[in-house]
Write a protein that holds these residues in place. Structure first.
Motif, PDB file in Angstrom:
ATOM      1  N   UNK A   1     -81.486 100.735  64.055  1.00 46.78           N
ATOM      2  CA  UNK A   1     -82.336 101.828  64.525  1.00 46.78           C
ATOM      3  C   UNK A   1     -81.709 103.203  64.371  1.00 46.78           C
ATOM      4  N   UNK A   2     -80.686 103.324  63.531  1.00 47.04           N
ATOM      5  CA  UNK A   2     -80.147 104.630  63.171  1.00 47.04           C
ATOM      6  C   UNK A   2     -80.283 104.842  61.677  1.00 47.04           C
ATOM      7  N   UNK A   3     -80.869 105.957  61.283  1.00 40.97           N
ATOM      8  CA  UNK A   3     -80.897 106.341  59.877  1.00 40.97           C
ATOM      9  C   UNK A   3     -79.755 107.327  59.678  1.00 40.97           C
ATOM     10  N   UNK A   4     -78.810 106.959  58.806  1.00 38.02           N
ATOM     11  CA  UNK A   4     -77.620 107.804  58.667  1.00 38.02           C
ATOM     12  C   UNK A   4     -77.213 107.947  57.211  1.00 38.02           C
ATOM     13  N   UNK A   5     -76.678 109.124  56.895  1.00 37.88           N
ATOM     14  CA  UNK A   5     -76.127 109.395  55.566  1.00 37.88           C
ATOM     15  C   UNK A   5     -74.867 110.224  55.745  1.00 37.88           C
ATOM     16  N   UNK A   6     -73.869 109.961  54.903  1.00 31.70           N
ATOM     17  CA  UNK A   6     -72.585 110.659  55.016  1.00 31.70           C
ATOM     18  C   UNK A   6     -72.020 110.934  53.638  1.00 31.70           C
ATOM     19  N   UNK A   7     -71.255 112.004  53.549  1.00 34.95           N
ATOM     20  CA  UNK A   7     -70.531 112.344  52.331  1.00 34.95           C
ATOM     21  C   UNK A   7     -69.038 112.237  52.643  1.00 34.95           C
ATOM     22  N   UNK A   8     -68.353 111.372  51.903  1.00 33.45           N
ATOM     23  CA  UNK A   8     -66.931 111.124  52.118  1.00 33.45           C
ATOM     24  C   UNK A   8     -66.180 111.327  50.811  1.00 33.45           C
ATOM     25  N   UNK A   9     -65.083 112.076  50.866  1.00 34.86           N
ATOM     26  CA  UNK A   9     -64.265 112.341  49.687  1.00 34.86           C
ATOM     27  C   UNK A   9     -62.912 111.665  49.851  1.00 34.86           C
ATOM     28  N   UNK A  10     -62.548 110.853  48.881  1.00 30.20           N
ATOM     29  CA  UNK A  10     -61.241 110.181  48.830  1.00 30.20           C
ATOM     30  C   UNK A  10     -60.935 109.334  50.066  1.00 30.20           C
ATOM     31  N   UNK A  11     -61.966 108.818  50.693  1.00 34.48           N
ATOM     32  CA  UNK A  11     -61.775 107.854  51.761  1.00 34.48           C
ATOM     33  C   UNK A  11     -61.417 108.409  53.118  1.00 34.48           C
ATOM     34  N   UNK A  12     -61.034 109.671  53.216  1.00 33.53           N
ATOM     35  CA  UNK A  12     -60.614 110.240  54.505  1.00 33.53           C
ATOM     36  C   UNK A  12     -61.237 111.599  54.811  1.00 33.53           C
TER      37      UNK A  12
ATOM     38  N   UNK B   1     -60.222 102.890  59.378  1.00 29.49           N
ATOM     39  CA  UNK B   1     -59.465 103.442  58.253  1.00 29.49           C
ATOM     40  C   UNK B   1     -59.832 104.899  57.973  1.00 29.49           C
ATOM     41  N   UNK B   2     -60.984 105.329  58.483  1.00 35.02           N
ATOM     42  CA  UNK B   2     -61.354 106.739  58.325  1.00 35.02           C
ATOM     43  C   UNK B   2     -60.350 107.649  59.017  1.00 35.02           C
ATOM     44  N   UNK B   3     -59.850 107.198  60.159  1.00 32.75           N
ATOM     45  CA  UNK B   3     -58.927 108.029  60.936  1.00 32.75           C
ATOM     46  C   UNK B   3     -57.487 107.538  60.862  1.00 32.75           C
ATOM     47  N   UNK B   4     -57.296 106.288  60.388  1.00 37.44           N
ATOM     48  CA  UNK B   4     -55.937 105.740  60.267  1.00 37.44           C
ATOM     49  C   UNK B   4     -55.788 104.989  58.938  1.00 37.44           C
ATOM     50  N   UNK B   5     -55.836 105.708  57.830  1.00 32.93           N
ATOM     51  CA  UNK B   5     -55.740 105.041  56.515  1.00 32.93           C
ATOM     52  C   UNK B   5     -54.386 104.393  56.289  1.00 32.93           C
ATOM     53  N   UNK B   6     -53.400 104.731  57.121  1.00 33.01           N
ATOM     54  CA  UNK B   6     -52.046 104.209  56.926  1.00 33.01           C
ATOM     55  C   UNK B   6     -51.841 102.829  57.528  1.00 33.01           C
ATOM     56  N   UNK B   7     -52.840 102.265  58.199  1.00 31.21           N
ATOM     57  CA  UNK B   7     -52.686 100.960  58.846  1.00 31.21           C
ATOM     58  C   UNK B   7     -52.217  99.917  57.838  1.00 31.21           C
ATOM     59  N   UNK B   8     -51.228  99.132  58.252  1.00 29.67           N
ATOM     60  CA  UNK B   8     -50.646  98.129  57.360  1.00 29.67           C
ATOM     61  C   UNK B   8     -51.162  96.731  57.699  1.00 29.67           C
ATOM     62  N   UNK B   9     -51.404  95.963  56.670  1.00 28.00           N
ATOM     63  CA  UNK B   9     -51.864  94.590  56.822  1.00 28.00           C
ATOM     64  C   UNK B   9     -50.656  93.671  57.013  1.00 28.00           C
ATOM     65  N   UNK B  10     -50.891  92.501  57.641  1.00 28.35           N
ATOM     66  CA  UNK B  10     -52.144  91.935  58.127  1.00 28.35           C
ATOM     67  C   UNK B  10     -52.622  92.596  59.409  1.00 28.35           C
ATOM     68  N   UNK B  11     -53.941  92.489  59.641  1.00 27.45           N
ATOM     69  CA  UNK B  11     -54.570  93.085  60.810  1.00 27.45           C
ATOM     70  C   UNK B  11     -55.525  92.082  61.447  1.00 27.45           C
ATOM     71  N   UNK B  12     -55.771  92.272  62.726  1.00 32.93           N
ATOM     72  CA  UNK B  12     -56.788  91.496  63.436  1.00 32.93           C
ATOM     73  C   UNK B  12     -57.807  92.477  63.983  1.00 32.93           C
ATOM     74  N   UNK B  13     -59.096  92.167  63.838  1.00 39.39           N
ATOM     75  CA  UNK B  13     -60.128  93.065  64.337  1.00 39.39           C
ATOM     76  C   UNK B  13     -61.099  92.315  65.248  1.00 39.39           C
ATOM     77  N   UNK B  14     -61.338  92.887  66.419  1.00 42.04           N
ATOM     78  CA  UNK B  14     -62.383  92.406  67.313  1.00 42.04           C
ATOM     79  C   UNK B  14     -63.613  93.280  67.067  1.00 42.04           C
ATOM     80  N   UNK B  15     -64.645  92.674  66.510  1.00 40.60           N
ATOM     81  CA  UNK B  15     -65.891  93.381  66.221  1.00 40.60           C
ATOM     82  C   UNK B  15     -66.892  93.035  67.318  1.00 40.60           C
ATOM     83  N   UNK B  16     -67.301  94.035  68.085  1.00 42.36           N
ATOM     84  CA  UNK B  16     -68.184  93.792  69.229  1.00 42.36           C
ATOM     85  C   UNK B  16     -69.363  94.761  69.167  1.00 42.36           C
TER      86      UNK B  16
END
Length: 360
Positions: A13-24, A122-137
């Motif tokens: 229920x959100x219509x969204x558009x964004x312009x992103x340059x070089x991932x950050x 990754x938009x705000x922390x592109x330096x995060x190193x793998x492996x990673x665990x994510x809780x998607x809620x």
């Protein structure tokens, strides 16, 4: 050479558009919310959502370009959510993205909505190193995802019935709080005692990393029904705090069991419920005790938005993971399983081969 990606998100229920340059470098992230439209129904009405997306998608894209100071000619790729989500809503975004990709002769990138939520980190922390665990809620999903490296997703646990966000909405509606329920319960819970009302925690069988919130939701409904029959006044703040604590305790406990099992030191939080104050606080507290790190996106990037889709699209662009113009909406799309359909999508073009075709 910089890479400019247009992201499009219309999964619910959100219509969204964004312009992103070089991932950050996020130049714009425009969101047209339908909360006021659906509030009177107590939840999202799919047909209404689809029609609102049709009205909003072109103006939102134009506004995103204008705010970013960009034109269509500046785009290197268009990334769009193609699943999971409401099929009618998804089709609006997919059709718009395909039209732009075809007209501009640029790559079309299909993005899994859950991968988008994860990518918000990754938009705000592109330096995060793998492996990673994510809780998607979120309202539709509650998943524990292990990521050994970028683009690789292993589902460790998922909800067997109601997602956490869905349980929040249903309980809020039963309490007469309104829609959306998550923020309302979170706000009200600050005034209540989380230990005032005894509610169940569903940890399921030993060793399971799955979730179940249907029983907890039913327990709250039964509590309200019994109070109504006895004409007893319900302390809504105590009920909200007790319910939220029951949800959060299970989410946090299973997340750290998974992190220990995977040997992961960095845990990410993603999805609309990632904005929940109590969930963030308890994850940070447990992380400090366990010697782990917990990260989460800023509040404006937790709910559905196109910036996260553009970010996921940027990394797919780098590995030439393109879709063809037969890309279709896949409402039940599984994370980590791109389901591009049709012969054009079966052979996804590399950047090199695509440039060769353009020269011809």
């Amino acid at each position: 050479m910089s890479i400019t990606v247009l992201g499009i998100e219309t999964s619910c229920d959100e219509t969204s558009a964004a312009i992103l340059v070089d991932g950050v470098d996020l130049r714009s992230n425009i969101i047209a919310s339908q909360i006021d439209t659906h509030k009177k129904f107590g939840g999202v009405v799919p047909e209404v959502a689809s029609r609102k997306h049709l009205e909003n998608v072109n103006p939102v894209i134009l506004e995103a370009l204008d705010k970013a100071g960009a034109t269509l000619a500046d785009l290197d790729a268009v990334a769009v959510t193609y699943g999971p989500g409401l099929v009618g809503a998804l089709l609006v975004g997919v059709a718009a993205a395909k039209a732009l990709a075809y007209a501009l002769d640029i790559p079309l990138i299909g993005v899994n909505h859950l991968e988008g939520h994860i990518s918000a980190n990754f938009l705000v922390r592109p330096e995060l190193e793998f492996p990673l665990l994510c809780l998607v809620v979120s309202g539709g999903h509650t998943d524990l995802v292990y990521m050994p490296h970028r683009g690789s997703y292993q589902l460790l646990g998922r909800t067997r019935d109601d997602a956490a966000g869905e349980a929040f909405d249903k309980v809020a509606r039963a309490m007469g709080l309104g829609y959306p329920g998550g923020p309302l319960i979170d706000k009200l819970s600050k005034e209540g005692d989380p230990n005032a009302i005894k509610l169940p925690r569903a940890f399921l069988e030993e060793g399971s990393l799955d979730f179940s919130f249907s029983g907890l939701k039913s327990a709250v409904l039964n509590y309200l029904n019994r109070a109504g029959q006895r004409k007893e006044e319900v302390n809504k703040a105590d009920l909200a705090a007790s319910f939220q604590r029951a949800v959060v305790e299970v989410l946090v406990e299973k997340t750290f069991i998974a992190a220990q099992g995977c040997g992961v030191k960095t845990i990410m939080l993603a999805g609309g419920v990632a904005a929940n104050r109590s969930l963030r606080e308890r994850l940070l507290l447990r992380a400090a005790e366990a010697g782990c790190r917990v990260v989460f996106p800023p509040l404006d990037l937790c709910t559905d938005n196109a910036a996260m889709i553009a970010c996921a699209g940027y990394y797919k662009y780098l590995r030439s993971d393109f879709a063809g113009l037969t890309l279709n909406a896949v409402p039940g799309l599984a994370l980590g399983q791109d389901q591009y359909e049709g012969p054009e999508n079966q052979g996804q073009m590399s950047l090199e081969s695509r440039h060769k075709e353009k020269k011809i």
